[in-house]
Design a protein around this motif. Structure first.
Motif, PDB file in Angstrom:
ATOM      1  N   GLY A 150       0.791  -1.191   0.028  1.00 24.50           N
ATOM      2  CA  GLY A 150       0.111  -0.015  -0.072  1.00 24.50           C
ATOM      3  C   GLY A 150       0.903   1.217   0.048  1.00 24.50           C
ATOM      4  O   GLY A 150       1.606   1.568  -0.854  1.00 24.50           O
ATOM      5  N   GLY A 151       0.577   1.947   1.151  1.00 25.71           N
ATOM      6  CA  GLY A 151       1.291   3.478   0.950  1.00 25.71           C
ATOM      7  C   GLY A 151       0.452   4.567   0.418  1.00 25.71           C
ATOM      8  O   GLY A 151      -0.696   4.467   0.165  1.00 25.71           O
ATOM      9  N   PHE A 152       1.233   5.786   0.450  1.00 24.74           N
ATOM     10  CA  PHE A 152       0.406   6.954   0.020  1.00 24.74           C
ATOM     11  C   PHE A 152      -0.111   6.774  -1.297  1.00 24.74           C
ATOM     12  O   PHE A 152      -1.205   7.490  -1.631  1.00 24.74           O
ATOM     13  N   ALA A 153       0.098   5.911  -2.197  1.00 20.38           N
ATOM     14  CA  ALA A 153      -0.349   5.979  -3.556  1.00 20.38           C
ATOM     15  C   ALA A 153      -1.771   5.169  -3.373  1.00 20.38           C
ATOM     16  O   ALA A 153      -2.643   5.397  -4.481  1.00 20.38           O
ATOM     17  N   ASN A 154      -2.213   4.665  -2.416  1.00 22.31           N
ATOM     18  CA  ASN A 154      -3.500   3.964  -2.349  1.00 22.31           C
ATOM     19  C   ASN A 154      -3.992   3.914  -0.751  1.00 22.31           C
ATOM     20  O   ASN A 154      -4.771   3.155  -0.533  1.00 22.31           O
ATOM     21  N   CYS A 155      -3.871   5.016  -0.207  1.00 20.46           N
ATOM     22  CA  CYS A 155      -3.760   5.388   1.140  1.00 20.46           C
ATOM     23  C   CYS A 155      -5.068   6.390   1.571  1.00 20.46           C
ATOM     24  O   CYS A 155      -4.760   7.527   1.200  1.00 20.46           O
ATOM     25  N   PHE A 156      -6.311   6.022   2.037  1.00 16.35           N
ATOM     26  CA  PHE A 156      -7.083   7.042   2.325  1.00 16.35           C
ATOM     27  C   PHE A 156      -7.009   7.040   4.078  1.00 16.35           C
ATOM     28  O   PHE A 156      -7.644   6.035   4.541  1.00 16.35           O
ATOM     29  N   PRO A 157      -7.114   8.026   4.572  1.00 15.96           N
ATOM     30  CA  PRO A 157      -6.733   8.092   6.218  1.00 15.96           C
ATOM     31  C   PRO A 157      -7.974   7.611   6.766  1.00 15.96           C
ATOM     32  O   PRO A 157      -9.318   8.112   6.645  1.00 15.96           O
ATOM     33  N   GLY A 158      -7.988   6.641   7.629  1.00 17.70           N
ATOM     34  CA  GLY A 158      -9.061   5.987   8.376  1.00 17.70           C
ATOM     35  C   GLY A 158      -9.888   5.067   7.842  1.00 17.70           C
ATOM     36  O   GLY A 158     -10.911   4.371   8.356  1.00 17.70           O
ATOM     37  N   LEU A 159      -9.939   4.930   6.237  1.00 17.99           N
ATOM     38  CA  LEU A 159     -10.819   3.938   5.421  1.00 17.99           C
ATOM     39  C   LEU A 159     -10.800   2.587   6.167  1.00 17.99           C
ATOM     40  O   LEU A 159     -11.755   2.064   6.030  1.00 17.99           O
ATOM     41  N   ARG A 160      -9.719   2.073   6.405  1.00 19.32           N
ATOM     42  CA  ARG A 160      -9.651   0.675   6.770  1.00 19.32           C
ATOM     43  C   ARG A 160     -10.345   0.228   8.033  1.00 19.32           C
ATOM     44  O   ARG A 160     -10.597  -0.692   8.314  1.00 19.32           O
ATOM     45  N   ARG A 161     -10.559   1.459   8.770  1.00 13.06           N
ATOM     46  CA  ARG A 161     -11.431   1.187  10.107  1.00 13.06           C
ATOM     47  C   ARG A 161     -13.007   0.837   9.518  1.00 13.06           C
ATOM     48  O   ARG A 161     -13.837   0.370  10.354  1.00 13.06           O
ATOM     49  N   TRP A 162     -13.326   0.990   8.219  1.00 12.76           N
ATOM     50  CA  TRP A 162     -14.831   0.727   8.085  1.00 12.76           C
ATOM     51  C   TRP A 162     -14.976  -0.090   6.911  1.00 12.76           C
ATOM     52  O   TRP A 162     -15.869  -0.918   6.924  1.00 12.76           O
ATOM     53  N   LEU A 163     -13.950  -0.127   6.012  1.00 15.76           N
ATOM     54  CA  LEU A 163     -14.278  -0.931   4.717  1.00 15.76           C
ATOM     55  C   LEU A 163     -12.894  -1.382   4.207  1.00 15.76           C
ATOM     56  O   LEU A 163     -12.006  -0.819   4.269  1.00 15.76           O
ATOM     57  N   ASP A 164     -12.858  -2.774   3.938  1.00 19.27           N
ATOM     58  CA  ASP A 164     -11.755  -3.279   3.281  1.00 19.27           C
ATOM     59  C   ASP A 164     -11.815  -2.907   1.769  1.00 19.27           C
ATOM     60  O   ASP A 164     -12.724  -2.392   1.133  1.00 19.27           O
ATOM     61  N   TYR A 165     -10.574  -3.434   0.901  1.00 16.78           N
ATOM     62  CA  TYR A 165     -10.544  -3.050  -0.532  1.00 16.78           C
ATOM     63  C   TYR A 165     -11.768  -3.729  -1.204  1.00 16.78           C
ATOM     64  O   TYR A 165     -12.614  -2.848  -2.243  1.00 16.78           O
ATOM     65  N   PRO A 166     -12.265  -4.973  -0.934  1.00 17.66           N
ATOM     66  CA  PRO A 166     -13.204  -5.471  -1.642  1.00 17.66           C
ATOM     67  C   PRO A 166     -14.415  -4.975  -1.493  1.00 17.66           C
ATOM     68  O   PRO A 166     -15.540  -4.646  -2.250  1.00 17.66           O
ATOM     69  N   HIS A 167     -14.571  -4.330  -0.298  1.00 17.87           N
ATOM     70  CA  HIS A 167     -15.902  -3.912   0.195  1.00 17.87           C
ATOM     71  C   HIS A 167     -16.082  -2.207  -0.673  1.00 17.87           C
ATOM     72  O   HIS A 167     -17.279  -2.233  -0.905  1.00 17.87           O
ATOM     73  N   VAL A 168     -14.769  -1.628  -0.688  1.00 18.75           N
ATOM     74  CA  VAL A 168     -15.054  -0.436  -1.551  1.00 18.75           C
ATOM     75  C   VAL A 168     -15.496  -0.828  -2.738  1.00 18.75           C
ATOM     76  O   VAL A 168     -16.304  -0.178  -3.546  1.00 18.75           O
ATOM     77  N   ALA A 169     -14.854  -1.856  -3.535  1.00 25.59           N
ATOM     78  CA  ALA A 169     -15.014  -2.051  -4.923  1.00 25.59           C
ATOM     79  C   ALA A 169     -16.331  -2.554  -5.224  1.00 25.59           C
ATOM     80  O   ALA A 169     -17.032  -2.495  -6.208  1.00 25.59           O
ATOM     81  N   SER A 170     -17.107  -3.154  -3.906  1.00 23.66           N
ATOM     82  CA  SER A 170     -18.362  -3.645  -3.944  1.00 23.66           C
ATOM     83  C   SER A 170     -19.439  -2.770  -4.336  1.00 23.66           C
ATOM     84  O   SER A 170     -20.680  -2.644  -4.628  1.00 23.66           O
ATOM     85  N   LEU A 171     -19.032  -1.142  -4.147  1.00 21.65           N
ATOM     86  CA  LEU A 171     -19.817  -0.280  -4.305  1.00 21.65           C
ATOM     87  C   LEU A 171     -20.341  -0.226  -5.976  1.00 21.65           C
ATOM     88  O   LEU A 171     -21.250   0.677  -6.387  1.00 21.65           O
TER      89      LEU A 171
END
Length: 380
Positions: A290-311
């Motif tokens: 990961g790192g700064f190229a794919n990091c949104f502050p605090g988002l992992r506390r709510w949703l994982d990558y596949p959860h976001v993609a599921s939108l």
């Protein structure tokens, strides 16, 4: 005397870099308590975890949470998305233009666009370039550079084609009847550093941007959303038939864009999907951390990558990953794919989600590009 002083300074620097303490808290760029952090990630806003039962309401709430974690968007330009055509040339069956699009009040974004010959409107694809720790070119990774570019840019783009098996993905789609847009992401190509393209400065600059209350990765996604909005307004584009695709970081950009833009009807991310528990663990010698190229502050506390993609559900999505890809462990890829299938299945749309693991390394070969074209033809 000066030579001796320089030698001593170099010796001290080498000694400092090798110094180690008996006790430490970080190893291999991860905290030693990484397993405990992973256990605490319960993703309470994921579909199926959340108390929200209506899928459309869940999408609204979850998407807003993603935007909240992305920090504020760049301000829209006062005069709207103005564009300057900088250069145009005719290619085999399509026109190629170099543009400068004002996507923000702060800045303009260099872009290439390919427009098929004939009468439109045509289906369109936003072609999103990769990371590759190579920042000298951006849009030129997806579309063959125009004749107006410096010879070093053209040469660099041709050399970068190795990851694409010698074929410009964007030109391939344009030859087959699609309008293709590709923009430079922040820090790449003509949006880079005055001092020259240096990967080791990316994280420092991203950290400095946070001092302004800005997330650089989020700006990349916001720009992708705005560029797609601009694309949808062009008279030669059928706004009902827009897709996106990309390899590596371009794949990450593709499923993020599909999740957050209502203009995207189909997406093909190639070689970027995983779950955090596999990505950020000590299980593997090499992963995409990961790192700064794919990091949104605090988002992992709510949703994982596949959860976001599921939108993006119930829109059409084709994910391709490689069994030999050292950046994305197959176990994490399979978990992510299963999570997404659960979401699409819950909405009676599982046939519109296609997930494939190919016997290939981290790459975007011609066969994957052909598969993407086939998918876009079916769904756009």
């Amino acid at each position: 005397m000066r030579t001796k002083l320089l030698f001593c300074c170099a010796l001290i620097a080498m000694t400092v870099s090798a110094q180690q303490r008996e006790k430490y808290e970080f190893s291999r760029n991860l905290p030693v308590y990484a397993d405990s952090l992973i256990k605490d990630l319960t993703y309470p806003l994921a579909w199926g975890h959340s108390d929200i039962q209506d899928f459309n309401e869940w999408k609204r709430v979850a998407r807003q949470k993603v935007f909240d974690c992305m920090l504020p968007a760049p301000p829209s330009p006062d005069e709207g998305y103005t564009v300057r055509v900088l250069f145009e040339e005719q290619r085999d069956g399509y026109k190629a233009r170099k543009l400068e699009i004002r996507l923000s009040r702060y800045y303009t974004v260099p872009a290439y666009i390919l427009i098929p010959d004939g009468k439109g409107p045509f289906p369109a694809v936003n072609a999103l370039h990769d990371h590759g720790a190579h920042l000298f070119i951006g849009k030129e990774k997806m579309i063959r550079p125009l004749a107006c570019e410096d010879s070093t840019v053209i040469k660099d783009a041709e050399e970068w084609l190795a990851g694409y098996q010698g074929q410009f993905f964007g030109d391939y789609l344009a030859k087959n009847g699609f309008v293709v847009l590709s923009t430079d992401a922040p820090m790449w190509g003509e949006r880079g550093q005055q001092e020259g393209a240096r990967r080791d400065r990316y994280d420092m600059i991203a950290g400095n941007m946070m001092m302004y209350g800005i997330d650089l990765s989020a700006y990349m996604t916001y720009d992708d959303i705005a560029a797609t909005e601009w694309l949808s307004r062009q008279p030669y584009v059928d706004a009902r038939r827009i897709g996106c695709t990309g390899w590596s970081m371009g794949a990450y950009r593709a499923w993020m864009l599909a999740a957050l833009s209502d203009h995207i009807r189909a997406a093909v991310p190639i070689c970027w999907m995983v779950t955090t528990d596999e990505q950020m663990s000590f299980k593997y010698k090499r992963t995409e951390n990961g790192g700064f190229a794919n990091c949104f502050p605090g988002l992992r506390r709510w949703l994982d990558y596949p959860h976001v993609a599921s939108l993006a559900c119930p829109n059409a999505m084709l994910f391709i990953n490689g069994a030999q890809d050292k950046l994305f462990p197959v176990a994490g890829v399979e978990k992510a794919f299963a999570t997404m299938h659960d979401v699409w299945r819950s909405q009676g749309a599982d046939e519109r989600l296609v997930t494939e693991i190919w016997d290939m390394p981290h790459s975007c070969p011609r066969e994957a590009q052909r598969r993407a074209l086939e998918f876009f033809r079916k769904h756009l």
